[in-house]
Design an enzyme around this catalytic site. Structure first.
Site, short mmCIF file in Angstrom:
data_model
loop_
_atom_site.label_atom_id
_atom_site.label_comp_id
_atom_site.label_asym_id
_atom_site.label_seq_id
_atom_site.Cartn_x
_atom_site.Cartn_y
_atom_site.Cartn_z
CD GLU A 1 41.27 30.32 38.40
OE1 GLU A 1 40.66 30.68 37.47
OE2 GLU A 1 41.76 29.36 38.90
CB CYS A 2 41.86 33.43 44.44
SG CYS A 2 40.87 33.97 45.85
#
EC number: 6.3.5.11
Length: 627
Positions: A331-332
């Site tokens: 994620e991210c």
């Protein structure tokens, strides 16, 4: 558990008002007094909870009415607050700042209303004296259903200044001054582009928290604080989570570069059978032995890009893990780390893992911020079961893919459009959105545990159709249920009063409290309770019932009817003396304080049509029992 229980929300007039410092000060001071303090954070933030953990010694949990739903928030609260002496929930942004200006969803106010929590309002008081009364009056009256119980003045210049603020609030009959905290540069927490510098990186020493606790001791009216924050203890959840077969070792990247995780997400992975082991992409040279899957959360890879590049052994280990079919979810910041390179604002580039053929480019301004609702285009990570899922996105970077990849999910836009985002390349899944899977998702209805109580609360004016709707629901829902009607309850009094306000005023009997106590007791014993009420007559009534129902799934229903039809029904009543003036007054005010989940209009629809519409909107734990 008979020990006293206290809880409150710490809110502010705006971001940057000092909520986090005030929260940490109170958490540290109360912990130093030997109390078990359970911290919570309103909204999707994952940085503030890391400081909460340092102040209390316990994990802090998020409460977000948009990501979790109100029943998810209630369950989260009951699960973790029930064992504490005091629970402190730090707010998000300003008290009423929400997902949209038209709704309270996702706001601090929505959390406080959902849980029936008193609010302590932090006001930045520097350069202010009597004007504090105008600020507090505006916030106190903006939503009368909200209980702003006290005020914390931040940035106070002196004892004389504090006395001026205290007198101003008292003179205007406003919530009292609970604390007056002085300006102190040592209390300031450093920030960068995504908020505070994370606790993992900033590493405040326990001595700092001790000094903070000692410093605020003499600036807080502790007796007053404890008095206005005493509420009923939430009942612990009785439903047990079935054990899942062991899945193996899940390696979670957790260090200064990767530290953005929801505690709920990790807890659910444990319940799903994963053995969670943390490792450091900055320091370790190999993945933990026996790793079956890899979770790379968000963080600040750009800040530590040089060190991440220098740790070639770890980058190669992750690349080999991917090539050998190991499951990876990122994620991210983790998504950026999986790319071939990371381009920095100074024009330099750093080599990353090369699992994804793309370049992550760090910008100098915000590129994306806000809640997101997604539909998975592939299976959910780590064997979890969800298709639709919500989350939050916040980043300054962008990623350019050098070849096409299948998308991870479709993301809904404000205009209703869908865009394909993220990467789903076989065993590798990555995207920018921080997904929240800490509670069962709405597209995976779960059968309620045996004897799990639930409450359907119908609020509406006299002759709006509540009683008929309650009886129709009782008949159509497959599960046995109990109807609690305010009209029936009033009939127990000798005077047979025909409205609740008159009954309370004229007899002094505890009609409302005993009615609410009976509802809560029936629900806690496992009943599905349908409540026919005029609870919107008083914000205090609403707070009382919601406090008693803490941790119990509730559906709060606004029952409405067009005024001319409502008055015609009232004039034609034969079960009691018609009172059109009373019905007309209620029509204009009964929903003003009521934090409803959804509404039903009985003006033209039949009772059966209204009941079926309502049953279709009920959360999964209610719908599972319908015909």
């Amino acid at each position: 558990m008979n020990k006293p229980f206290h809880a409150f929300c710490i809110a502010s007039t705006q971001s940057g008002g000092g909520k986090t410092t005030v929260s940490l000060a109170l958490m540290a001071a109360l912990s130093a007094r030997g109390l078990r303090v359970q911290a919570f954070k309103c909204g999707p933030d994952y940085i503030d909870p890391s400081f909460h953990r340092q102040a209390t010694g316990l994990p802090s949990f998020n409460l977000d009415t948009w990501m979790m739903g109100k029943n998810g928030v209630r369950s989260q609260w009951a699960r973790h607050a029930s064992c504490a002496d005091i629970a402190i929930c730090e707010g998000v942004m300003g008290l009423f700042d929400a997902r949209t200006p038209e709704s309270l969803e996702g706001s601090t106010a929505d959390c406080a209303l959902t849980l029936g929590l008193p609010v302590l309002l932090v006001v930045q008081a520097r350069g202010m004296a009597g004007s504090i009364a105008a600020v507090v009056r505006g916030f106190s009256q903006h939503h009368p259903g909200l209980n702003i119980a006290g005020v914390i003045a931040n940035g106070v210049g002196s004892a004389t200044h504090a006395d001026l603020l205290r007198r101003a609030l008292a003179h205007h009959g406003l919530p009292p001054l609970v604390a007056a905290l002085p300006r102190n540069a040592e209390w300031t927490l450093p920030e960068r582009q995504l908020g505070l510098v994370p606790a993992e990186e900033e590493a405040r020493q326990q001595s700092w928290f001790r000094r903070l606790a000692e410093a605020v001791e003499k600036h807080v009216n502790w007796e007053l604080l404890m008095d206005i924050t005493a509420i009923p203890r939430p009942a612990p959840l009785k439903a047990s989570i079935p054990s899942a077969p062991a899945r193996g070792r899940l390696a979670v990247a957790r260090d200064n570069a990767f530290c953005f995780y929801y505690e709920d997400n990790l807890e659910r992975l444990r319940h799903a059978g994963w053995e969670i082991t943390c490792f450091s992409p900055l320091e370790d040279t190999a993945l933990p032995e026996g790793t079956r899957a890899l979770y790379l959360g968000g963080g600040y890879p750009e800040t530590f890009a040089s060190r991440l590049e220098s740790n070639e052994a770890m980058r190669n280990a992750i690349l080999e893990f991917a090539k050998n079919g190991g499951e990876i979810f990122a994620e991210c910041g983790g998504y950026m780390y999986l790319c071939k390179e990371l381009a920095l604002p100074d024009g330099t580039s750093r080599n990353m893992c090369g699992v994804i053929d793309g370049t992550a480019r760090m910008g100098e301004k915000l590129r994306s911020l806000g809640y997101r609702e997604t539909v998975m285009e592939t299976e959910a990570p780590f064997g979890l079961r969800f298709t639709r899922i919500r989350g939050h996105e916040f980043h300054w970077s962008s990623i350019k893919l050098n070849r096409p990849y299948p998308p991870l999910y479709m993301v809904g836009g404000k205009d209703g459009s869908l865009s394909a985002e993220g990467v789903a390349d076989g065993n590798v899944k990555a995207g920018y959105i921080h997904l929240y899977w800490g509670h069962e998702n709405h597209d995976q209805p779960q059968t309620p545990q045996p004897r799990q109580g639930r409450v359907i609360l119908l609020n509406g004016a006299s002759s709006a159709g509540k009683s008929t709707l309650a009886r129709t629901l009782h008949r159509l829902m497959e599960e046995d249920s109990m109807i609690f009607s305010m009209d029936d309850y009033l009939a127990m009094s000798r005077g047979r009063h025909e409205n609740a306000l008159d009954a309370v005023r004229e007899t002094g009997l505890p009609f409302i409290e005993s009615f609410h106590a009976a509802i809560a007791e029936a629900a806690r014993k496992g009943a599905l309770v349908i409540v026919d009420h005029v609870i919107g007559e008083s914000a205090r009534w609403i707070r009382d019932l919601l406090n008693r129902l803490s941790g119990i799934p509730c559906a709060l229903i606004k029952v409405d009817c067009r005024e001319d039809i409502l008055l015609e029904r009232e004039r034609n009543r034969t079960d009691r003396t018609p009172d059109p003036a009373h019905a007309e007054r209620q029509h204009g005010s009964i929903h003003q304080h009521f934090p409803h989940d959804f509404s039903i209009d009985t003006t033209e629809a039949t009772p059966r049509e209204c009941a079926l519409e309502l049953m279709g909107q009920l959360p999964p734990e209610f719908r599972a029992t319908q015909e």
